[in-house]
Design an enzyme around this catalytic site. Structure first.
Site, PDB file in Angstrom:
ATOM      1  N   LYS A 279      -8.235  48.394 -49.806  1.00 55.12           N
ATOM      2  CA  LYS A 279      -7.191  49.126 -50.510  1.00 55.12           C
ATOM      3  C   LYS A 279      -6.650  48.285 -51.659  1.00 55.12           C
ATOM      4  O   LYS A 279      -6.603  47.061 -51.554  1.00 55.12           O
ATOM      5  CB  LYS A 279      -5.999  49.365 -49.564  1.00 55.12           C
ATOM      6  N   ARG A 353      -9.458  57.531 -37.662  1.00 55.35           N
ATOM      7  CA  ARG A 353     -10.226  58.546 -36.945  1.00 55.35           C
ATOM      8  C   ARG A 353     -11.292  57.901 -36.062  1.00 55.35           C
ATOM      9  O   ARG A 353     -11.651  58.438 -35.026  1.00 55.35           O
ATOM     10  CB  ARG A 353     -10.827  59.552 -37.947  1.00 55.35           C
TER      11      ARG A 353
HETATM   12  N1  BES Z   1      -3.624  54.515 -42.935  1.00 52.66           N
HETATM   13  C1  BES Z   1      -4.247  55.252 -43.954  1.00 52.66           C
HETATM   14  C2  BES Z   1      -3.486  56.529 -44.319  1.00 52.66           C
HETATM   15  C3  BES Z   1      -2.106  56.341 -44.888  1.00 52.66           C
HETATM   16  C4  BES Z   1      -1.918  56.323 -46.256  1.00 52.66           C
HETATM   17  C5  BES Z   1      -1.003  56.245 -44.068  1.00 52.66           C
HETATM   18  C6  BES Z   1      -0.654  56.179 -46.781  1.00 52.66           C
HETATM   19  C7  BES Z   1       0.268  56.084 -44.591  1.00 52.66           C
HETATM   20  C8  BES Z   1       0.447  56.058 -45.948  1.00 52.66           C
HETATM   21  C9  BES Z   1      -5.651  55.656 -43.520  1.00 52.66           C
HETATM   22  O1  BES Z   1      -6.295  54.792 -42.670  1.00 52.66           O
HETATM   23  C10 BES Z   1      -6.479  55.756 -44.757  1.00 52.66           C
HETATM   24  O2  BES Z   1      -6.702  54.747 -45.361  1.00 52.66           O
HETATM   25  N2  BES Z   1      -6.906  56.955 -45.106  1.00 52.66           N
HETATM   26  C11 BES Z   1      -7.708  57.163 -46.250  1.00 52.66           C
HETATM   27  C12 BES Z   1      -8.849  58.061 -45.855  1.00 52.66           C
HETATM   28  C13 BES Z   1      -9.926  58.158 -46.863  1.00 52.66           C
HETATM   29  C14 BES Z   1     -10.643  56.818 -46.997  1.00 52.66           C
HETATM   30  C15 BES Z   1     -10.893  59.225 -46.414  1.00 52.66           C
HETATM   31  C16 BES Z   1      -6.852  57.814 -47.323  1.00 52.66           C
HETATM   32  O3  BES Z   1      -5.960  58.593 -46.983  1.00 52.66           O
HETATM   33  O4  BES Z   1      -7.036  57.505 -48.487  1.00 52.66           O
HETATM   34 MN    MN Z   2      -7.321  53.222 -43.707  1.00 48.83          MN
END
Ligand code: BES
Ligand code: MN
Ligand code: ZN
Length: 498
Positions: A279, A353
């Protein structure tokens, strides 16, 4: 904790007390002026005329007055408007704000006029519930997370004097509200804790200590046991971290015959760097709260035990850190879960997931009457709904209806999201049973559909994506500063309706 709160019940304002604040509610109506004048006259209080006039006429909803000679030192008059701003969250939101405001004054007594039933009955399902929201507001407002501030102050003592003619009802509501918010606050402390401290192991130790106090049994799968159980999904995500992955299992059994057996599953990623699909910093800095789903499950279990709810609960929370090292799982990997189904890892940042796959499979094997999972799963759900509301995904209309109703009542609101089967086409994999990544559009839905692969189809199931409201956000005075433990109050209410 801002204050060390004690409560007492009194039957009228005690205006001779030093360092006191008084709160009274007045309903916006034609006779408001006379009512207010009569009340103030009875109390022997004179307020600033200009302020009073302004309060009566304009859309000003609160009158704050610091009386120079004291008694009470501080007077707060709050208008209950007939319009939509008077809702089931009114007292919670307002009183939480009051408690925080009092921190700026030298006050050690808050005298709170509990509005009588006539004033509030239109808006609440019962007077008892209205009283509960008053208690919740006070205890929610009293939460803070200041352990890392070097200039933190010791909680000051405050006596909250509840002015009411209905002592028994107020006492019961306050006990209940206090128990619920103590459970919420316990979860919040973990969710707000930085990941440097709250590792999977630390979350287990803290949770277990509190849970066992309330008679809840806690069980742990460590790396060895996870391997034995073929929980390769949890193992893969946790493999890069110096803090090994765990699965915590909690069991609450009521002393009476349970009405229902419910499994609660929570995403417990104690830090989410995104893994090799790393990220950007901006997206990473709140990722200590990526265990909010698991924190919420712990909070619900504690509240259920405190309130002696007649349901059996099984909490299932995978606890992992999604890190980067030579041991990282990689985009392109295929992971075989404990269910036997395989996952193609296309993005290591869609880790929630993956760990939930093993957890939901485990929960299904327990043959509960229903499963509810909680996860900060996708940014996409917050794009769809904003930060104030969580998405609920389910094929069970009855479950959705009940959860949404509990959400409106507790103001931990849910919105039912589409959950059509054709979204499954978007997460097909050429080499495994399912891919962990769909296209950008509808990202919260494909994430939910992914989870569905690992739930026993015969068990009613709801997935709650709380990536928005679990984190601090500016919708109410009690969600503004610290992560919220969204879902504890919601499910505690839901559990009382079944
Ligand atoms: N933990 C994150 C989602 C999240 C984002 C929670 C902002 C709280 C605040 C999750 O693990 C994630 O990174 N999701 C990705 C999924 C994508 C890679 C398909 C996302 O939402 O970008
Ligand atoms: Mn994530
Ligand atoms: Zn995550």
């Amino acid at each position: 904790m801002i204050f060390n709160i004690r409560t007492e019940i009194i039957n009228k304002f005690q205006l001779n007390r030093n360092k006191s604040a008084a709160v009274l509610f007045i309903v916006d109506s034609k006779s408001m002026k006379n009512e207010l004048a009569a009340t103030l006259n009875e109390l022997g209080i004179e307020l600033n005329k200009i302020q009073l006039e302004k309060f009566l006429k304009k859309d000003e909803t609160e009158l704050i007055s610091v009386l120079p000679k004291g008694k009470p030192d501080l007077m707060l008059i709050k208008k209950i408007n007939a319009d939509k701003s008077f809702n089931q969250d009114f007292f919670r939101n307002y009183l939480s704000d009051v408690i925080q405001k009092l921190n700026d004054y030298e006050i050690d007594n808050l005298q709170l006029q509990i509005p009588d039933e006539k004033k509030v009955e239109r808006k609440f399902p019962s007077y008892n519930y209205c009283l509960q929201t008053i208690a919740e507001g006070i205890y929610l407002g009293n939460y803070n997370f200041n352990i890392y501030k070097s200039d933190k102050k010791k909680p000051k003592n405050i006596m909250v004097s509840l002015i009411t003619g209905d002592a028994a009802a107020v006492k019961t509501a306050f006990e209940k509200g206090k128990n619920i918010i103590e459970s919420v606050s316990f979860a919040r402390d973990m969710i707000n804790e930085p990941a440097i401290t709250l590792t999977p192991q630390e979350m287990y130790i803290r949770s277990k200590k509190e849970l066992t106090k309330h008679g809840i049994k806690v069980n742990l799968f460590d790396k060895k046991k996870l391997t034995q159980k073929k929980m390769n999904a949890i193992l893969a995500v946790g493999n890069a971290s110096a803090n090994p992955p765990l699965l915590m299992i909690m069991r609450y059994k009521p002393s009476v015959k349970p009405k229902r057996k419910i499994a609660l599953v929570g995403k417990g990623v104690t830090y989410d760097t995104g893994g090799l699909s790393i990220k950007p910093t901006l997206g990473m800095n709140e990722m200590n709260a990526d265990m909010a789903g698991a924190g919420t499950v712990v909070g619900i279990m504690i509240a259920a035990a405190k309130l002696k709810l007649p349901v059996e609960l099984i909490g299932v929370t995978p606890l992992v850190e999604n890190m980067i090292s030579g041991g990282s799982y990689k985009p392109g990997d295929v992971v075989k879960t404990s269910s036997g189904k395989s996952i193609e890892v296309k993005d290591t940042d869609a880790e929630g997931r993956i760990v939930l796959a093993d957890a939901l499979e485990f929960a299904s094997k327990e043959k509960p009457d229903e499963i509810i999972d909680f996860a900060t799963l996708t940014g996409a759900v917050a794009v769809a709904l904003g930060l104030f509301i969580a998405g609920v995904f389910s094929r069970d209309e009855e479950l959705i209806t009940k959860l949404v109703a509990a959400g409106n009542k507790t103001h931990e609101r849910l919105w039912a999201m589409p959950f059509f089967d054709d979204y499954n086409d978007l997460i097909k994999s050429d080499i495994a049973d399912v891919s962990n990544l769909g296209p950008r559009w509808g990202g919260a839905i494909t994430a939910g559909k992914f989870l569905e692969h690992f739930v026993d189809k015969s068990i009613p199931w709801a997935h709650i994506d709380l990536a928005g409201p679990a984190l601090k956000h500016k919708s109410t005075s009690y969600t503004e500063k610290y992560n919220t433990a969204f879902g504890v109050r919601l499910i505690v209410d839901y559990l009382q309706t079944i």
